[in-house]
Design a protein around this motif. Structure first.
Motif, PDB file in Angstrom:
ATOM      1  N   LEU A   1      38.180  23.407  25.660  1.00  0.00           N
ATOM      2  CA  LEU A   1      39.363  24.039  27.033  1.00  0.00           C
ATOM      3  C   LEU A   1      40.303  23.415  26.669  1.00  0.00           C
ATOM      4  O   LEU A   1      40.878  21.922  26.432  1.00  0.00           O
ATOM      5  N   ARG A   2      41.303  24.014  27.116  1.00  0.00           N
ATOM      6  CA  ARG A   2      43.002  23.685  26.279  1.00  0.00           C
ATOM      7  C   ARG A   2      43.775  22.789  28.075  1.00  0.00           C
ATOM      8  O   ARG A   2      42.602  22.472  29.399  1.00  0.00           O
ATOM      9  N   ASP A   3      44.280  21.863  28.376  1.00  0.00           N
ATOM     10  CA  ASP A   3      44.990  21.273  29.359  1.00  0.00           C
ATOM     11  C   ASP A   3      45.531  22.118  30.551  1.00  0.00           C
ATOM     12  O   ASP A   3      44.737  21.655  31.706  1.00  0.00           O
ATOM     13  N   ASP A   4      45.115  23.589  30.402  1.00  0.00           N
ATOM     14  CA  ASP A   4      45.558  24.511  31.506  1.00  0.00           C
ATOM     15  C   ASP A   4      44.167  24.978  32.207  1.00  0.00           C
ATOM     16  O   ASP A   4      43.565  25.746  32.575  1.00  0.00           O
ATOM     17  N   ARG A   5      42.902  23.750  31.023  1.00  0.00           N
ATOM     18  CA  ARG A   5      41.668  25.086  31.365  1.00  0.00           C
ATOM     19  C   ARG A   5      41.158  26.133  31.153  1.00  0.00           C
ATOM     20  O   ARG A   5      39.880  26.777  31.565  1.00  0.00           O
ATOM     21  N   SER A   6      42.050  26.558  30.296  1.00  0.00           N
ATOM     22  CA  SER A   6      41.911  28.165  29.592  1.00  0.00           C
ATOM     23  C   SER A   6      40.700  27.576  27.863  1.00  0.00           C
ATOM     24  O   SER A   6      41.111  26.757  27.622  1.00  0.00           O
ATOM     25  N   ILE A   7      40.117  28.438  27.921  1.00  0.00           N
ATOM     26  CA  ILE A   7      39.172  28.285  26.749  1.00  0.00           C
ATOM     27  C   ILE A   7      40.400  28.713  25.257  1.00  0.00           C
ATOM     28  O   ILE A   7      40.878  29.537  25.000  1.00  0.00           O
ATOM     29  N   ASP A   8      40.310  27.629  23.765  1.00  0.00           N
ATOM     30  CA  ASP A   8      40.766  27.224  22.749  1.00  0.00           C
ATOM     31  C   ASP A   8      39.687  28.111  22.446  1.00  0.00           C
ATOM     32  O   ASP A   8      38.639  27.360  21.675  1.00  0.00           O
ATOM     33  N   PHE A   9      39.879  29.339  21.575  1.00  0.00           N
ATOM     34  CA  PHE A   9      38.824  29.648  21.076  1.00  0.00           C
ATOM     35  C   PHE A   9      38.939  29.238  19.551  1.00  0.00           C
ATOM     36  O   PHE A   9      37.912  29.596  18.839  1.00  0.00           O
TER      37      PHE A   9
ATOM     38  N   ASN B   1      26.879  28.389  25.628  1.00  0.00           N
ATOM     39  CA  ASN B   1      26.814  28.857  27.320  1.00  0.00           C
ATOM     40  C   ASN B   1      25.615  28.395  27.866  1.00  0.00           C
ATOM     41  O   ASN B   1      24.424  29.342  28.446  1.00  0.00           O
ATOM     42  N   GLY B   2      25.406  27.035  27.262  1.00  0.00           N
ATOM     43  CA  GLY B   2      24.234  26.489  27.773  1.00  0.00           C
ATOM     44  C   GLY B   2      25.206  25.486  29.426  1.00  0.00           C
ATOM     45  O   GLY B   2      26.325  25.093  29.658  1.00  0.00           O
ATOM     46  N   SER B   3      23.882  24.124  29.766  1.00  0.00           N
ATOM     47  CA  SER B   3      24.557  23.073  30.866  1.00  0.00           C
ATOM     48  C   SER B   3      25.786  22.515  30.134  1.00  0.00           C
ATOM     49  O   SER B   3      26.821  22.371  30.919  1.00  0.00           O
ATOM     50  N   LEU B   4      26.103  22.033  28.429  1.00  0.00           N
ATOM     51  CA  LEU B   4      27.245  21.080  28.509  1.00  0.00           C
ATOM     52  C   LEU B   4      28.470  22.588  28.275  1.00  0.00           C
ATOM     53  O   LEU B   4      29.336  22.122  27.785  1.00  0.00           O
ATOM     54  N   GLY B   5      28.355  23.704  28.141  1.00  0.00           N
ATOM     55  CA  GLY B   5      29.023  24.676  27.985  1.00  0.00           C
ATOM     56  C   GLY B   5      29.278  24.820  28.461  1.00  0.00           C
ATOM     57  O   GLY B   5      30.394  26.128  29.196  1.00  0.00           O
ATOM     58  N   GLU B   6      28.883  24.168  30.891  1.00  0.00           N
ATOM     59  CA  GLU B   6      29.692  24.802  31.212  1.00  0.00           C
ATOM     60  C   GLU B   6      29.664  25.766  31.440  1.00  0.00           C
ATOM     61  O   GLU B   6      30.598  27.060  32.182  1.00  0.00           O
ATOM     62  N   TYR B   7      28.924  26.815  30.803  1.00  0.00           N
ATOM     63  CA  TYR B   7      28.316  28.408  31.273  1.00  0.00           C
ATOM     64  C   TYR B   7      28.782  29.151  33.394  1.00  0.00           C
ATOM     65  O   TYR B   7      29.102  29.857  33.446  1.00  0.00           O
ATOM     66  N   GLN B   8      28.436  27.952  34.204  1.00  0.00           N
ATOM     67  CA  GLN B   8      28.379  28.653  35.299  1.00  0.00           C
ATOM     68  C   GLN B   8      30.127  28.639  35.349  1.00  0.00           C
ATOM     69  O   GLN B   8      30.146  29.404  36.734  1.00  0.00           O
ATOM     70  N   THR B   9      31.133  27.950  34.868  1.00  0.00           N
ATOM     71  CA  THR B   9      32.390  27.732  34.968  1.00  0.00           C
ATOM     72  C   THR B   9      32.887  29.245  34.421  1.00  0.00           C
ATOM     73  O   THR B   9      34.278  29.824  34.860  1.00  0.00           O
TER      74      THR B   9
ATOM     75  N   GLY C   1      38.420  18.312  24.869  1.00  0.00           N
ATOM     76  CA  GLY C   1      39.392  18.150  25.875  1.00  0.00           C
ATOM     77  C   GLY C   1      38.729  18.194  27.333  1.00  0.00           C
ATOM     78  O   GLY C   1      37.716  17.339  28.193  1.00  0.00           O
ATOM     79  N   PRO C   2      39.178  18.540  28.521  1.00  0.00           N
ATOM     80  CA  PRO C   2      38.965  18.882  29.849  1.00  0.00           C
ATOM     81  C   PRO C   2      38.116  19.250  30.332  1.00  0.00           C
ATOM     82  O   PRO C   2      37.121  20.138  29.260  1.00  0.00           O
TER      83      PRO C   2
ATOM     84  N   ARG D   1      35.863  21.905  34.283  1.00  0.00           N
ATOM     85  CA  ARG D   1      36.171  22.475  34.536  1.00  0.00           C
ATOM     86  C   ARG D   1      36.087  22.436  35.773  1.00  0.00           C
ATOM     87  O   ARG D   1      34.586  21.417  35.616  1.00  0.00           O
ATOM     88  N   PRO D   2      36.399  21.954  36.775  1.00  0.00           N
ATOM     89  CA  PRO D   2      36.344  22.086  38.522  1.00  0.00           C
ATOM     90  C   PRO D   2      34.748  22.800  38.916  1.00  0.00           C
ATOM     91  O   PRO D   2      34.699  24.156  38.262  1.00  0.00           O
ATOM     92  N   PRO D   3      34.150  21.767  39.420  1.00  0.00           N
ATOM     93  CA  PRO D   3      34.001  21.036  39.893  1.00  0.00           C
ATOM     94  C   PRO D   3      33.794  18.834  39.360  1.00  0.00           C
ATOM     95  O   PRO D   3      33.649  17.892  39.909  1.00  0.00           O
ATOM     96  N   ARG D   4      33.757  19.543  38.130  1.00  0.00           N
ATOM     97  CA  ARG D   4      33.402  17.953  37.820  1.00  0.00           C
ATOM     98  C   ARG D   4      35.036  17.366  37.434  1.00  0.00           C
ATOM     99  O   ARG D   4      36.188  17.969  36.376  1.00  0.00           O
ATOM    100  N   LEU D   5      34.906  16.591  37.396  1.00  0.00           N
ATOM    101  CA  LEU D   5      35.805  16.012  37.759  1.00  0.00           C
ATOM    102  C   LEU D   5      36.462  14.537  36.346  1.00  0.00           C
ATOM    103  O   LEU D   5      34.851  14.606  35.703  1.00  0.00           O
ATOM    104  N   PRO D   6      37.121  14.082  35.491  1.00  0.00           N
ATOM    105  CA  PRO D   6      37.057  12.995  34.487  1.00  0.00           C
ATOM    106  C   PRO D   6      37.019  11.797  34.980  1.00  0.00           C
ATOM    107  O   PRO D   6      35.711  11.616  35.776  1.00  0.00           O
ATOM    108  N   LEU D   7      35.982  11.062  33.797  1.00  0.00           N
ATOM    109  CA  LEU D   7      35.193  10.150  33.647  1.00  0.00           C
ATOM    110  C   LEU D   7      35.714   8.687  34.878  1.00  0.00           C
ATOM    111  O   LEU D   7      37.407   8.527  34.464  1.00  0.00           O
ATOM    112  N   GLY D   8      35.107   7.530  35.416  1.00  0.00           N
ATOM    113  CA  GLY D   8      35.694   7.129  35.882  1.00  0.00           C
ATOM    114  C   GLY D   8      36.189   6.775  34.737  1.00  0.00           C
ATOM    115  O   GLY D   8      35.431   6.170  33.777  1.00  0.00           O
ATOM    116  N   ALA D   9      36.857   5.319  35.274  1.00  0.00           N
ATOM    117  CA  ALA D   9      37.320   4.026  34.221  1.00  0.00           C
ATOM    118  C   ALA D   9      36.144   3.478  33.777  1.00  0.00           C
ATOM    119  O   ALA D   9      36.287   2.926  32.094  1.00  0.00           O
ATOM    120  N   ASP D  10      34.370   2.761  34.108  1.00  0.00           N
ATOM    121  CA  ASP D  10      34.317   2.109  33.465  1.00  0.00           C
ATOM    122  C   ASP D  10      32.828   2.722  32.943  1.00  0.00           C
ATOM    123  O   ASP D  10      32.540   2.193  32.148  1.00  0.00           O
TER     124      ASP D  10
END
Length: 308
Positions: free
Chosen positions: A23-31, A52-60, A272-273, A275-284
């Motif tokens: 994903l790009r910063d705007d959450r569009s896919i960089d094919f 298009n599996g779970s790691l591929g955020e297929y639900q989004t 890259g980032p 897509r919501p609802p996944r948020l960036p990792l916390g600091a720890d």
């Protein structure tokens, strides 16, 4: 199939990498970045990819995006048999449609969760898999009882295999004892490692493939580990497994998508980032991923793609 493939007529075997969305910063896919990543994995010795599996955020994904991810993967892999698209959906009609689309794109197999809208009965699970199998591609079942609330236990897997609906199972329960039960109940069913952090245990128990997350950041070392594990070479596999395990275990955590993408960024690949609802990792968590990744690089487990 290429020379990397362990079996021309069973393309679901070997190191099949579950690919993330680039994903790009705007959450569009960089094919273009996604295609480059697929090519890099194949060049590193991986046997194929699982888009298009779970790691591929297929639900989004939109329908158009989901379709294009598969087509880009097939083209970039250079051999459609290397590609195992995820075709999971809330209903069998949609899963069948995605399987039909995968066949049209030239994919070699598909990965399918059981119905995951509710804890359904065995008869519904069997009907679901039978419907998708009608698309004509080999179906790999995905057992993830934590997320789906449906457990594809060894007895049910044996029924699905006897029905002619599945050729293999991605086993994500984490219970390595199941490997032996599956072999007893369904001796012709291929066992694929579904969680990175039980790779060695399941390989020694007879697994013939690995649907993997960690090769996205360290492909060469992961391929070396897999080959040693399935060759029953513990002298090579065990030290490497111990060194990689701080990264492998992220595949079984709820933040696995963010963690794998963060590690990819650290080694110079395109994570890259998310897509919501996944948020960036916390600091720890981010500090733990960085420490594990940089330690792996410092120990010579793959070279960074660019300076970190």
């Amino acid at each position: 199939m290429s020379m990397n493939s362990p079996a021309q007529n069973r393309p679901w075997r070997g190191v099949m990498v579950a690919t993330p969305l680039t994903l790009r910063d705007d959450r569009s896919i960089d094919f273009d970045a996604y295609a480059a990543h697929v090519r890099d994995l194949v060049d590193a010795g991986c046997d194929g990819v699982v888009p298009n599996g779970s790691l591929g955020e297929y639900q989004t994904l939109t329908d158009q995006e989901r379709d294009q991810v598969v087509r880009v993967a097939v083209e970039a892999a250079g051999d459609g048999a290397r590609v195992m698209p995820g075709v999971s959906a809330y209903d069998s009609v949609q899963s069948r449609r995605w399987a039909d689309r995968a066949a049209e794109a030239g994919a070699g197999s598909v990965l399918l969760l059981p119905p995951n809208g509710y804890p359904c009965e065995d008869s519904a699970v069997r009907a679901h898999y039978a419907e998708v199998a009608e698309a004509g591609l080999p179906v790999v079942a995905y057992n993830n009882p934590y997320d789906t609330k449906v457990d594809l236990n060894p007895r049910l897997l044996a029924q699905l295999h006897a029905d002619g609906s599945i050729v293999a199972v991605k086993e994500f329960s984490g219970d390595v004892r199941r490997a032996y039960e599956i072999a007893e109940e369904a001796p012709g069913l291929d066992l694929l490692v579904g969680a990175d952090d039980v790779l060695l245990e399941l390989a020694l128990a007879g697994a013939v493939g690995w649907i993997a997350g960690c090769p996205n950041m360290l492909p060469e070392s992961c391929v070396e580990l897999y080959r040693a594990a399935v060759s029953s070479d513990p002298a090579t596999a065990l030290p490497l497994y111990r060194r990689l395990h701080p990264l492998l275990r992220w595949d079984s955590k709820p933040e696995f998508v963010q963690a794998i993408k963060a590690s990819m960024d650290i080694v110079g690949r395109h994570g890259g980032p998310t897509r919501p609802p996944r948020l960036p990792l916390g600091a720890d968590a981010m500090a733990a991923v960085r420490t594990a990744t940089e330690k792996a690089l410092a120990e010579g487990l793959d070279r960074p793609v660019r300076s970190t």
